[in-house]
Enzyme design. Structure first.
Site, short mmCIF file in Angstrom:
data_model
loop_
_atom_site.label_atom_id
_atom_site.label_comp_id
_atom_site.label_asym_id
_atom_site.label_seq_id
_atom_site.Cartn_x
_atom_site.Cartn_y
_atom_site.Cartn_z
N ASP A 161 54.25 -29.42 -19.51
CA ASP A 161 54.76 -29.02 -18.18
C ASP A 161 54.70 -30.17 -17.13
O ASP A 161 55.18 -29.83 -16.03
CB ASP A 161 54.37 -27.53 -18.30
N ARG A 181 53.75 -34.97 -25.58
CA ARG A 181 54.98 -34.38 -25.66
C ARG A 181 54.72 -34.84 -23.84
O ARG A 181 55.82 -35.13 -23.52
CB ARG A 181 55.21 -33.12 -25.36
N SER A 199 53.79 -17.39 -26.59
CA SER A 199 54.90 -17.22 -26.81
C SER A 199 55.62 -17.14 -28.60
O SER A 199 56.45 -16.12 -29.38
CB SER A 199 56.40 -18.17 -26.23
C1 LIG Z 1 53.21 -25.33 -22.06
C2 LIG Z 1 51.75 -24.33 -21.94
O1 LIG Z 1 51.52 -23.47 -22.21
S1 LIG Z 1 50.89 -25.95 -21.34
C3 LIG Z 1 49.92 -25.32 -20.20
C4 LIG Z 1 50.51 -24.58 -19.29
N1 LIG Z 1 49.60 -24.30 -18.09
C5 LIG Z 1 49.32 -24.43 -17.22
O2 LIG Z 1 49.38 -26.08 -17.09
C6 LIG Z 1 48.42 -23.86 -16.08
C7 LIG Z 1 47.01 -24.90 -16.13
N2 LIG Z 1 46.06 -24.88 -16.89
C8 LIG Z 1 45.22 -23.91 -17.21
O3 LIG Z 1 45.21 -23.02 -16.21
C9 LIG Z 1 44.63 -23.93 -18.31
O4 LIG Z 1 44.24 -25.01 -18.43
C10 LIG Z 1 45.53 -23.31 -19.28
C11 LIG Z 1 45.70 -22.06 -19.01
C12 LIG Z 1 46.35 -24.32 -19.77
C13 LIG Z 1 43.97 -23.12 -20.78
O5 LIG Z 1 43.30 -21.92 -20.26
P1 LIG Z 1 41.60 -22.35 -21.01
O6 LIG Z 1 41.05 -22.67 -22.67
O7 LIG Z 1 40.92 -21.17 -20.96
O8 LIG Z 1 40.89 -23.15 -20.60
P2 LIG Z 1 39.47 -23.93 -20.37
O9 LIG Z 1 38.49 -23.15 -21.14
O10 LIG Z 1 39.46 -25.70 -20.02
O11 LIG Z 1 39.18 -23.77 -18.90
C14 LIG Z 1 37.93 -23.27 -18.21
C15 LIG Z 1 38.17 -23.11 -16.91
O12 LIG Z 1 38.44 -24.51 -16.72
C16 LIG Z 1 39.75 -23.55 -15.40
N3 LIG Z 1 40.63 -24.77 -15.59
C17 LIG Z 1 41.70 -25.21 -16.41
N4 LIG Z 1 42.17 -25.73 -16.45
C18 LIG Z 1 42.10 -26.23 -15.44
C19 LIG Z 1 43.54 -26.21 -13.99
N5 LIG Z 1 44.94 -27.68 -14.95
N6 LIG Z 1 43.32 -26.26 -12.11
C20 LIG Z 1 42.36 -25.74 -12.64
N7 LIG Z 1 41.19 -25.65 -13.53
C21 LIG Z 1 41.53 -25.57 -14.47
C22 LIG Z 1 40.31 -22.24 -16.04
O13 LIG Z 1 41.03 -21.73 -15.29
C23 LIG Z 1 38.94 -22.41 -16.56
O14 LIG Z 1 38.09 -21.39 -14.79
P3 LIG Z 1 37.23 -19.38 -15.35
O15 LIG Z 1 35.92 -20.31 -16.26
O16 LIG Z 1 36.92 -20.23 -13.59
O17 LIG Z 1 37.73 -18.92 -15.46
O1 LIG Z 2 50.03 -24.18 -27.33
C1 LIG Z 2 49.35 -23.79 -25.87
O2 LIG Z 2 49.02 -22.73 -26.52
C2 LIG Z 2 50.79 -24.11 -25.22
C3 LIG Z 2 51.76 -24.76 -25.29
O3 LIG Z 2 51.45 -26.13 -24.99
C4 LIG Z 2 52.36 -24.32 -25.68
O4 LIG Z 2 53.43 -23.67 -26.23
O5 LIG Z 2 53.59 -25.33 -26.00
#
Ligand SMILES: CC(=O)SCCNC(=O)CCNC(=O)[C@H](O)C(C)(C)COP(=O)(O)OP(=O)(O)OC[C@H]1O[C@@H](n2cnc3c(N)ncnc32)[C@H](O)[C@@H]1OP(=O)(O)O
Ligand SMILES: O=C([O-])CC(=O)C(=O)O
Length: 463
Positions: free
Chosen positions: A400, A354, A269
């Site tokens: 989250d 957080r 974002s």
């Molecule tokens: C405010 C925010 O944005 S905070 C984030 C909110 N999002 C979530 O909670 C969704 C769940 N979490 C995720 O999908 C991921 O951890 C993300 C998108 C936040 C970060 O993604 P990345 O930096 O790519 O994570 P990472 O390098 O650890 O990923 C490696 C692998 O682990 C997997 N992985 C990472 N987190 C999770 C999880 N919570 N559950 C299952 N698998 C996961 C990824 O999908 C990826 O799989 P792949 O190799 O098959 O593609």
């Molecule tokens: O930092 C990030 O990539 C995601 C996150 O936690 C936020 O935007 O608050």
């Protein structure tokens, strides 16, 4: 619920606030005045940094970073906050507990006022109580939204996701953009920050009326109370949502908006807002783009996804399920090729502070809440499973994983609305950076991309 009747909408329109933005603090500089004082020195500071370090390498770029979502690639300037993988976010150098201690609060309140956090993000300084009160009043004075934006929202089908409605309304605010008008009138580059500041203040100020209207249209009877010029921003937002009499909810919103505001510049974002703003799209257009990114399930929509996931779990294994049953459910999520929402992070490698701040809030205000207990039970189970599954680089919870349980406790149970609250907060961080980008003359963003065959050619014959 059906869209509200026209007569009700007319009634709510007549409840507009009849006072104007301006100076509300008599003896101390307003936020705009303070910024005007700070900008010339910061322009010189950036010049000095570029003169001294401008040609220095910032580490290697490897091909995996081009394919891998640019993780760790140093590519952006973001003034408001910096994220450390182990420690979490610092707003202008201050941790969340430090902000909770140092930033002014509402009378009788214990959580920081988001108004104060915005001042900190923009200036790097802690405002006085009087300056924060001035900001609350200024935002209240700017809070009314144009009638045609109300109509856009009122015409949205209640089945349109609240985030899509939010983005539509924010885009439409560009109709009255001070920046877009100034640009058409030929404003000098040196003056860009002034109208950007005005638009940013208008944007933040109008978000409660937009969020409140979406909530009431989709989940209520469409009637909206008026903003109270003597109340702080969070109190007014709580009132518009129908929770203004609940002191606990108002405090929660103060904390919520403070901690969700900014997470350095690379998150989807924030980066989207900065990118779109770099084309000199005004703050409304830039922030609407931010919202569209925030609406994705791997980013801000994860707070909705967490609650949906928890509710599905409860319907499948019951409400007071054993650790064994929860473990099985988590594994079934992973085996189904889905992510565990609320866990993992692109940068963080420890529990998100957080999350911790929200957990502490829950321990203080709702220690016996069943959903809070389930969130705690999951915290004790998921990281080990993610470690054992061996893919996620960070097995710990992010922001989250917790927020929905707190909102649910106070009766805000409609999870499709949760990301709208995240968006209200994220405007603070995006707007603060847009103002600095225009003040410092940030250029159009345009990084270099490569095709896979171009990469193959570049490295042909090299080992
Ligand atoms: C405010 C925010 O944005 S905070 C984030 C909110 N999002 C979530 O909670 C969704 C769940 N979490 C995720 O999908 C991921 O951890 C993300 C998108 C936040 C970060 O993604 P990345 O930096 O790519 O994570 P990472 O390098 O650890 O990923 C490696 C692998 O682990 C997997 N992985 C990472 N987190 C999770 C999880 N919570 N559950 C299952 N698998 C996961 C990824 O999908 C990826 O799989 P792949 O190799 O098959 O593609
Ligand atoms: O930092 C990030 O990539 C995601 C996150 O936690 C936020 O935007 O608050």
């Amino acid at each position: 619920m059906a869209a509200p009747a026209r007569s009700i909408l007319r009634a709510s329109r007549s409840a507009r606030v009849a006072f104007a933005p301006g100076r509300f603090s008599s003896s101390q500089p307003t936020l705009k005045e303070r910024l005007a004082q700070l900008i010339p020195a910061e322009i010189e500071n950036v010049k000095a940094i570029r003169a001294e370090h401008g040609k220095k390498a910032f580490g290697p770029v490897v091909v995996d970073q081009l394919y891998g979502g640019m993780r760790g690639l140093p590519a952006l300037i973001w003034e408001g906050s910096v994220l450390d993988a182990e420690e979490g976010i610092r707003f202008r150098g201050k941790t969340i507990p430090e902000c909770q201690e140092l930033l002014p609060r509402a009378p009788g309140g214990a959580e920081p006022l988001p108004e104060a956090l915005f001042w900190l993000l923009l200036t790097g300084e802690i405002p006085t109580q009087e300056q924060v009160t001035g900001l609350s009043k200024d935002w209240a004075a700017r809070s009314a939204i144009p009638e045609f934006v109300e109509e856009i929202l009122d015409r949205c089908p209640p089945t349109l996701h609240p985030m899509s409605q939010f983005s539509l309304a924010v885009t439409a605010l560009n109709h009255n953009s001070a920046f877009a008008k100034a640009y058409q009138d030929g404003v000098s580059k040196k003056e860009y920050w002034g109208p950007t500041f005005e638009d940013s203040m208008d944007l933040i100020a109008k978000l409660p009326n937009i969020a409140g209207r979406i909530y009431r249209n989709v989940f209520g009877d469409g009637k909206l109370p008026a903003i109270d010029p003597d109340k702080d921003y969070s109190h007014n937002l709580a009132t518009l949502l129908g929770f203004g009499d609940n002191a606990g909810f108002v405090e929660l919103l103060r904390l919520y908006i403070t901690i969700h505001s900014d997470h350095e510049g690379g998150n989807v974002s924030a980066h989207t807002g900065k990118l779109v703003g770099s084309a000199l799209s005004d703050p409304f257009l830039a922030f609407a783009a931010s919202l569209n990114g925030l609406a994705g399930p791997l980013h801000g929509l994860a707070n909705q996804e967490v609650l949906l996931w928890l509710r599905k779990m409860q319907s499948k294994i019951g409400e007071n399920a054993s650790d064994e049953a929860v473990k099985e459910y988590v594994w079934s999520t992973l085996k189904g090729g889905q992510v565990v929402p609320g866990y993992g992070h692109a940068v963080l490698r420890k529990t998100d502070p957080r999350y911790t701040a929200q957990r502490e809030f829950a321990l203080k205000h709702l220690p016996d809440d069943p959903l809070f207990k389930l969130v705690g039970q999951i915290y004790n189970i998921v990281p080990d499973i993610l470690l054992e599954a061996g893919k996620a680089k960070n097995p710990w919870p992010n922001v989250d994983a917790h927020s929905g349980a707190l909102l649910t406790h106070y009766g805000l149970t409609q999870m499709q609305f949760y990301t709208v609250l995240f968006g209200v907060s994220r405007a603070f961080g995006v707007a603060a950076q847009l103002i600095w980008d225009r003040a410092l003359g940030a250029p159009l963003e345009r990084p270099k991309s490569y095709s896979s065959s171009a990469i193959q050619k570049i490295f042909q014959g090299r080992t």
